[in-house]
Enzyme design. Structure first.
Site, PDB file in Angstrom:
ATOM      1  N   GLY A   1       0.809  -1.214   0.000  1.00 14.22           N
ATOM      2  CA  GLY A   1       0.000   0.000   0.000  1.00 14.22           C
ATOM      3  C   GLY A   1       0.840   1.261   0.000  1.00 14.22           C
TER       4      GLY A   1
ATOM      5  N   PHE B   1     -14.649   1.224  15.866  1.00 12.22           N
ATOM      6  CA  PHE B   1     -13.445   0.398  15.968  1.00 12.22           C
ATOM      7  C   PHE B   1     -12.805   0.601  17.338  1.00 12.22           C
ATOM      8  CE2 PHE B   1     -10.231  -2.010  13.468  1.00 12.22           C
ATOM      9  CZ  PHE B   1     -11.122  -2.680  12.642  1.00 12.22           C
TER      10      PHE B   1
ATOM     11  N   ASP C   1      12.653  -6.485   6.232  1.00  9.17           N
ATOM     12  CA  ASP C   1      13.730  -6.212   5.282  1.00  9.17           C
ATOM     13  C   ASP C   1      14.165  -4.744   5.300  1.00  9.17           C
ATOM     14  OD1 ASP C   1      12.979  -8.757   4.706  1.00  9.17           O
ATOM     15  OD2 ASP C   1      12.224  -8.349   2.692  1.00  9.17           O
TER      16      ASP C   1
ATOM     17  N   GLN D   1       2.764  -4.880  18.733  1.00 13.26           N
ATOM     18  CA  GLN D   1       1.338  -5.031  19.014  1.00 13.26           C
ATOM     19  C   GLN D   1       0.878  -6.474  18.892  1.00 13.26           C
ATOM     20  OE1 GLN D   1      -1.992  -3.223  16.429  1.00 13.26           O
ATOM     21  NE2 GLN D   1      -2.118  -2.208  18.412  1.00 13.26           N
TER      22      GLN D   1
ATOM     23  N   HIS E   1      -2.452  -8.532  18.587  1.00  5.88           N
ATOM     24  CA  HIS E   1      -3.878  -8.388  18.288  1.00  5.88           C
ATOM     25  C   HIS E   1      -4.607  -9.397  19.159  1.00  5.88           C
ATOM     26  CE1 HIS E   1      -7.665  -8.304  16.140  1.00  5.88           C
ATOM     27  NE2 HIS E   1      -7.240  -7.306  15.404  1.00  5.88           N
TER      28      HIS E   1
ATOM     29  N   LEU F   1      -5.783 -13.767  11.374  1.00  3.56           N
ATOM     30  CA  LEU F   1      -6.441 -12.658  12.058  1.00  3.56           C
ATOM     31  C   LEU F   1      -7.959 -12.732  11.940  1.00  3.56           C
ATOM     32  CD1 LEU F   1      -6.279  -9.719  13.286  1.00  3.56           C
ATOM     33  CD2 LEU F   1      -6.301  -8.924  10.935  1.00  3.56           C
TER      34      LEU F   1
ATOM     35  N   GLU G   1     -10.877  -6.939  14.193  1.00  2.31           N
ATOM     36  CA  GLU G   1     -11.516  -6.193  15.268  1.00  2.31           C
ATOM     37  C   GLU G   1     -12.960  -5.840  14.906  1.00  2.31           C
ATOM     38  OE1 GLU G   1      -8.698  -3.830  17.287  1.00  2.31           O
ATOM     39  OE2 GLU G   1      -9.947  -2.054  17.096  1.00  2.31           O
TER      40      GLU G   1
ATOM     41  N   ARG H   1      -6.028  -2.485  21.741  1.00  2.76           N
ATOM     42  CA  ARG H   1      -5.519  -3.845  21.576  1.00  2.76           C
ATOM     43  C   ARG H   1      -4.554  -4.256  22.683  1.00  2.76           C
ATOM     44  NH1 ARG H   1      -4.732  -3.526  14.987  1.00  2.76           N
ATOM     45  NH2 ARG H   1      -6.954  -3.751  14.532  1.00  2.76           N
TER      46      ARG H   1
ATOM     47  N   HIS I   1       0.981  -8.814  15.731  1.00  2.00           N
ATOM     48  CA  HIS I   1       0.239  -8.253  14.611  1.00  2.00           C
ATOM     49  C   HIS I   1       0.940  -7.090  13.925  1.00  2.00           C
ATOM     50  CE1 HIS I   1      -3.211  -7.334  12.189  1.00  2.00           C
ATOM     51  NE2 HIS I   1      -3.406  -6.156  12.735  1.00  2.00           N
TER      52      HIS I   1
ATOM     53  N   ARG J   1      -0.743   1.125  18.613  1.00  2.00           N
ATOM     54  CA  ARG J   1      -1.525   1.658  17.494  1.00  2.00           C
ATOM     55  C   ARG J   1      -3.000   1.310  17.657  1.00  2.00           C
ATOM     56  NH1 ARG J   1      -3.599  -0.416  12.850  1.00  2.00           N
ATOM     57  NH2 ARG J   1      -2.579  -2.438  13.049  1.00  2.00           N
TER      58      ARG J   1
ATOM     59  N   ASN K   1      -5.935   2.586  12.093  1.00  2.00           N
ATOM     60  CA  ASN K   1      -5.057   3.715  11.787  1.00  2.00           C
ATOM     61  C   ASN K   1      -3.935   3.353  10.812  1.00  2.00           C
ATOM     62  OD1 ASN K   1      -6.190   5.917  13.000  1.00  2.00           O
ATOM     63  ND2 ASN K   1      -4.879   5.912  14.824  1.00  2.00           N
TER      64      ASN K   1
END
Lengths: 117, 248, 135, 581
Positions: free
Chosen positions: D16, D118, D213, D232, D234, D244, D247, D287, D355, D390, D394
């Site tokens: 992304g 959320f 990496d 984190q 989850h 997963l 949430e 979380r 996570h 986090r 987000n």
């Protein structure tokens, strides 16, 4: 990306033929090919059939059914030869054979149907 | 349940082999293992030279497609125990050149995907300040199914037309073009018409229908192609009947 | 359009076997479906022979009817009938895929599209049978 | 064997952030030649696995300040507040831009974008595309990227080294995985977008490609990593696979219950049990708190023993088939496919699972690292807006906002640079020789890649899990040191060039060892508990000494050294994190 092909036209004929064949041929073939010769049902007499066949609507009906049926065959048989036998490289010969056959058959059908007394 | 199962994995190394061969490996048969777990077991414990692709192992990244007992499958979503007592034959996806072992070359698909213009085309881009393009749930539903493609290539492996004629655009690329054609926000279907209605496009498809059968995400590329044949025929008739301006 | 840099190494391309369609049942089914078109042509030829016989007179037509009763022709027609029905069923079942008909924004379920096809089949068959048999 | 190519801006990673950055560059200056170097085809990137959604304020009853406050308090005040303000402001614009590119966001009945609640968010502001949000975002970005002529992709190329000359990053050396060829790709600016490093742990939601990496590349090149101790967990992963369960399953109204069917979160300062989901409360808490509550519940003997360790149950049955099928279809698909459980009728066993990395390559608000010419965006980077924990939803807007920012900044930087220096060619040749000697020709090694990887993963889980202590971390540091030594004696079964996935694994393991060491060192030296970093020997938050970012760099001898950097506090002074009221 090359010229717009005439495939839509051929596909249209193929599809129309497919619909006609699916809806109508089973009953025709059942009656004339099986039920009458085997005596399951009593076949209509010669005069009755001739009277039916010479009616203009019947003539048109038979012509459309035969012609579309042939174009349906031409399309499918062409791809079956391409894929089943892997001879797509012979496509010009195959196309001539299939669609030429369908056109010839259509002309013969028209002649025979017009000739009904 | 038996303790172990035999894998028959296709091996091919271009630096050494003229042709692929089979390698048999015994792996533990555990009920929670998928075929990919078995391959990883071989790679980690037995033979580090076995090559295959994988990543998310949750059926969404599309990396791990292979032929399992002759059928294209996502190996992360195919349980080993379904093939007991074995042996399980694992081969690279059909219809693609094999680079090594279970790894195939899919670069051809990416070229075809690009050609199908799988992006939103607008005559006039709306500025961000004007907010979103409105789209009802029904409009979303029209193309949603075709947007679920994960590019896993199982449909190409199942498509005999692609196998026989590598020029054929193939199921996923056409389905993704149709995904944008059917999107209420898109105005680019005319730009996609030429490439899709080219003889290497939809007209190559003989509707075997296996692409839809093997799709792990229920995308139905066969349906997309048939629907597009109807659309292309309508467009052809329009341009035939109105040669002066059927373009728009 | 974006481009991609790759130097793929030598790769192995398997040749598709001439008999690929024997390998899996769905492929064989597909080939049989396509071959049903030969039965269509057989039917057309037979119908044209029938029309021709009809035009030439009662004697010729009786000869044609006798020809239809020959075992070889009967078996050909039996096989053709099977293939034509196979064609009809596959055609009607696949029709929903080719038509994404939406009513009130929702896609009409496949079954609802296929059902009218079967109904039309029935109506057409009864109509043809009635016209032929009523005399 | 060595191939050379040259571009203006080079992206490492095609997920992304990388694709968003590439498009930003192509749109900023169409003359710039952009390259995306990715070890997998871009649409395979791990963004694809994100499920629940992407936060961005759009509703009238919401405000940017509230999103900022939720993020900052959720991050236990370790966020840089000016960065968070920029982030929440640009997030809705970026999400909207993605809508304009065709992302199939779920909609309200009137055709507007729909949002869902959320975890840790006081208002409904999470945009979603059913529960395949990351998948749809990634494919939208990838397909959109295909239209730009300026973008060249290097698909399935693995970057082994950053080329640094004149204290400036001038390109990379990459291994073409399919052919085994080494490619030196020079560039005026390099943006790292390689994602996180969840695979340093054994039990993780992360894909196999997430081996840190970019973090290791930056670290080895001399750029510091930041806040690496914050990992984190989850709270809801499927046992065995670690897949997963989003949430969103809880935000749509799912309950977390213990072996007695009791909604145990009410015992951990997270509010009272209400039948309907309440924002910032109970199952919609952050979380870190939920994962910690699981451990406490286990210690009280109230979890359920499963074949893969203790679990609790996620109960979705009361939502009904319709809600599950329209809002959570992927959850149902995953449960059916991997656990043989239908959440419509059965409870889903879940446990906390690694996570996300809050930490990463230290960057400023434009993605620039302290090393000239090097940028980073997405999970690989630490800007930082996530602080010590986090908030769910987000990370997807983060990769858009900071992907775009890094892209624009790198484009501007590249426009002012001249062509790379001569040293670059020599360095590339050295790197080719190193790979050849160390991995393909080395004789007498005896260590298997998989053994070292497994031992590292076990070490990290035991020493740096949800709760850590000085003792466990020191043990972990020693073990990692040993593994680093043993890695020198690595022996590959596969010495060939074509598609050598074992070589790839070895290179990934070596990256992960470096990253793991940096995590352990940061965790060891932060003697307080904050957000996702919980020390049993220092259970309280200590703002006096540790309201600072850890900045870890590699010293000459390869050992990590930690320094500290103040947190930027602008409008929200540190306070207590209160949930459930």
């Amino acid at each position: 990306m090359g010229k717009r092909s005439n495939e839509p036209f051929l596909w249209m004929l193929f599809s129309a033929g497919g619909v006609a064949a699916a809806l109508l041929i089973p009953i025709h073939l059942f009656l004339f090919g099986l039920a009458f010769p085997l005596g399951w049902l009593e076949a209509p007499g010669y005069d009755t059939l001739l009277a039916l066949a010479r009616h203009p609507v019947t003539r048109l009906y038979l012509f459309v059914l035969c012609s579309l049926g042939l174009f349906h065959w031409a399309h499918r048989f062409r791809y079956t030869l391409y894929d089943g036998l892997q001879i797509k490289h012979l496509n010009e010969i195959i196309n001539t054979l299939c669609y030429g056959g369908a056109i010839l058959g259509t002309v013969v059908a028209a002649y025979l149907i017009l000739r009904i007394p | 349940m038996a303790e172990a199962i035999t894998l028959e994995v296709t091996r091919y190394h271009p630096e050494r082999d003229e042709e692929p061969s089979l390698q048999s490996d015994e792996v533990p048969l555990r009920k929670e293992w998928v075929v990919l777990d078995a391959l990883n077991y071989v790679k980690d414990k037995v033979d580090g030279t076995l090559s295959f692709r994988w990543s998310c192992r949750m059926g969404i990244c599309g990396s791990c497609g292979m032929m399992v007992n002759g059928a294209p499958k996502l190996t992360c979503a195919t349980f080993l125990s379904d093939y007991a007592p074995g042996p399980v034959r694992i081969a690279p996806l059909d219809n693609f050149p094999v680079i090594r072992d279970l790894v195939v070359d899919i670069s051809d698909f990416l070229i075809k995907l690009s050609r199908a213009k799988p992006w939103l085309i607008r005559k006039r881009e709306k500025p961000l300040s004007e907010g979103e393009y409105l789209q009802t749930a029904d409009e979303l539903d029209t193309y949603k199914q075709f947007s679920m493609c994960i590019n896993c290539m199982l449909c190409y492996a199942a498509c005999p037309v692609y196998g026989l004629d590598p020029l054929f655009s193939g199921p996923a690329a056409i389905a993704l073009a149709q995904r944008y054609n059917l999107d209420s926000r898109d105005e680019g279907s005319n730009q996609r018409l030429d490439i899709l209605s080219h003889s290497d496009g939809i007209w190559g498809c003989t509707f075997v229908g296996e692409c839809t059968e093997v799709c792990p995400k229920n995308v139905d590329p066969a349906g997309a192609i048939q629907q597009y044949k109807l659309t292309a025929t309508k467009e052809w008739m329009k341009s035939f009947l109105m040669p002066w301006g059927g373009g728009e | 359009m974006s481009s991609s840099i790759q130097h793929p190494p030598r790769s192995y391309r398997r040749r598709v076997s001439t008999y690929w369609w024997l390998g899996r049942w769905p492929y064989l089914k597909f080939i049989l479906r396509e071959l049903s078109s030969i039965s269509v042509t057989w039917f057309v030829v037979q119908t044209l022979l029938q029309i021709s016989a009809l035009s030439r007179g009662p004697t010729q037509y009786m000869e044609f009817e006798a020809w239809l009763r020959r075992p070889i022709v009967l078996s050909l027609n039996a096989v053709s009938f099977f293939f034509i029905v196979f064609h009809a069923v596959t055609w009607f079942n696949l029709a929903p895929k080719a038509m994404a008909i939406r009513v009130g924004g929702k896609r009409v379920p496949s079954l609802l599209i296929a059902a009218p096809n079967y109904l039309a089949w029935l109506v057409a068959s009864v109509a043809v049978a009635w016209i032929v048999l009523r005399g | 064997m060595l191939d050379f190519s040259s571009h203006d801006v080079l992206l490492v990673g095609g997920g992304g952030a990388g694709l968003r950055a590439a498009i930003a560059i192509a749109e900023t200056d169409p003359k710039l030649r952009v390259a995306v170097v990715s070890k997998v085809y871009p649409m395979r990137s791990h963004t694809v696995s994100a499920e629940g959604g992407a936060a961005g304020v759009i509703r009238r009853d919401d405000s940017l300040d509230e999103h900022a406050y939720d993020t900052i308090s959720g991050g236990d005040w370790l966020c840089d507040q000016d960065d968070v303000e920029a982030f929440v402001k640009e997030a809705p614009e970026e999400l909207l831009r993605l809508e304009h590119w065709g992302c199939p966001w779920s909609r309200e009945a009137d055709g507007h974008i729909a949002v869902r609640p959320f975890g840790g968010m006081k208002k409904m502001r999470t945009w979603f595309a059913a529960d395949k949000t990351g998948f749809h975002m990634l494919h939208t970005l990838f397909q959109t990227s295909l239209k730009y002529n300026a973008i060249t992709r290097y698909d399935e190329f693995f970057v082994t080294k950053l080329l640094v000359d004149d204290d400036r990053v001038q390109g990379v050396v990459a291994l073409e995985l399919m052919s085994g060829k080494i490619q030196a790709i020079s560039a005026k600016a390099v943006i790292l977008c390689t994602g996180g490093c969840g695979r340093v742990f054994r039990f993780t939601t992360n894909a196999s490609i997430k081996s840190g990496d970019g973090m290791a590349l930056a670290y080895r090149a001399g750029a510091p990593l930041k806040d690496m101790e914050f990992v984190q967990y989850h709270p809801t992963g499927l046992p065995f696979t670690g897949i997963l369960i989003t949430e969103a399953a809880r935000s749509e109204g799912g309950y977390l219950v213990n072996k007695d069917g009791y909604r145990y979160l009410q015992d951990y300062n997270l509010g009272t049990a209400q039948p309907k989901p309440v924002l910032r409360s109970m199952e919609l808490g952050p979380r870190d708190r939920l994962s910690q509550a699981f451990v406490k519940e286990y210690e009280r003997g109230r979890t359920i023993d499963g074949p893969y360790g203790p679990v609790v149950h996620l109960d979705l049955r009361h939502l009904g088939e319709k809600v599950i099928c329209t809002k959570l279809p992927f959850v149902r698909e995953l449960c059916l496919k991997y656990e043989n459980i239908d959440p419509v009728n059965e409870m889903v066993p879940v446990r906390p699972v690694v996570h996300y990395m809050m930490g990463g390559v230290h960057t400023d608000i434009n993605g620039a690292t302290p090393l000239k010419g090097l940028y980073a965006a997405g999970e690989v980077a630490c800007v930082s807006i996530n602080g010590a924990n986090r908030l769910g939803s987000n990370s997807l807007p983060e990769l858009l906002v900071f992907g775009a920012r890094a892209g624009r900044a790198a484009a501007m930087f590249a426009a002012e640079q001249i062509l790379p220096g001569r040293q670059v060619r020599a360095q590339a040749l050295d790197e080719e020789a190193r790979l050849e000697e160390h991995f393909l020709q080395e004789e007498g090694g005896r260590e298997r890649v998989s053994t070292i990887r497994e031992e590292m993963q076990k070490t990290m889980e035991e020493s740096a899990g949800i709760y850590r202590s000085g003792e466990s971390l020191r043990r972990g540091a020693d073990k990692l040191h040993e593994l680093q030594e043993r890695f020198r004696c690595i022996s590959l079964d596969d010495r060939s060039r074509t598609c050598n996935t074992e070589l790839l694994s070895a290179l990934e393991v070596s990256y992960m060892l470096d990253v793991a060491e940096s995590m352990i060192q940061c965790a060891l030296q932060r003697t307080e508990s904050r957000g996702a970093h919980q020390r049993t020997d220092y259970p309280a938050r200590n703002d006096e000494n540790f309201l600072v970012h850890s900045l870890v760099s590699r010293t000459q001898d390869g050992a990590p050294r930690v320094k500290y950097l103040p947190v930027s506090i602008t409008r929200w002074p540190p306070g207590e994190r209160i949930y459930g009221t």
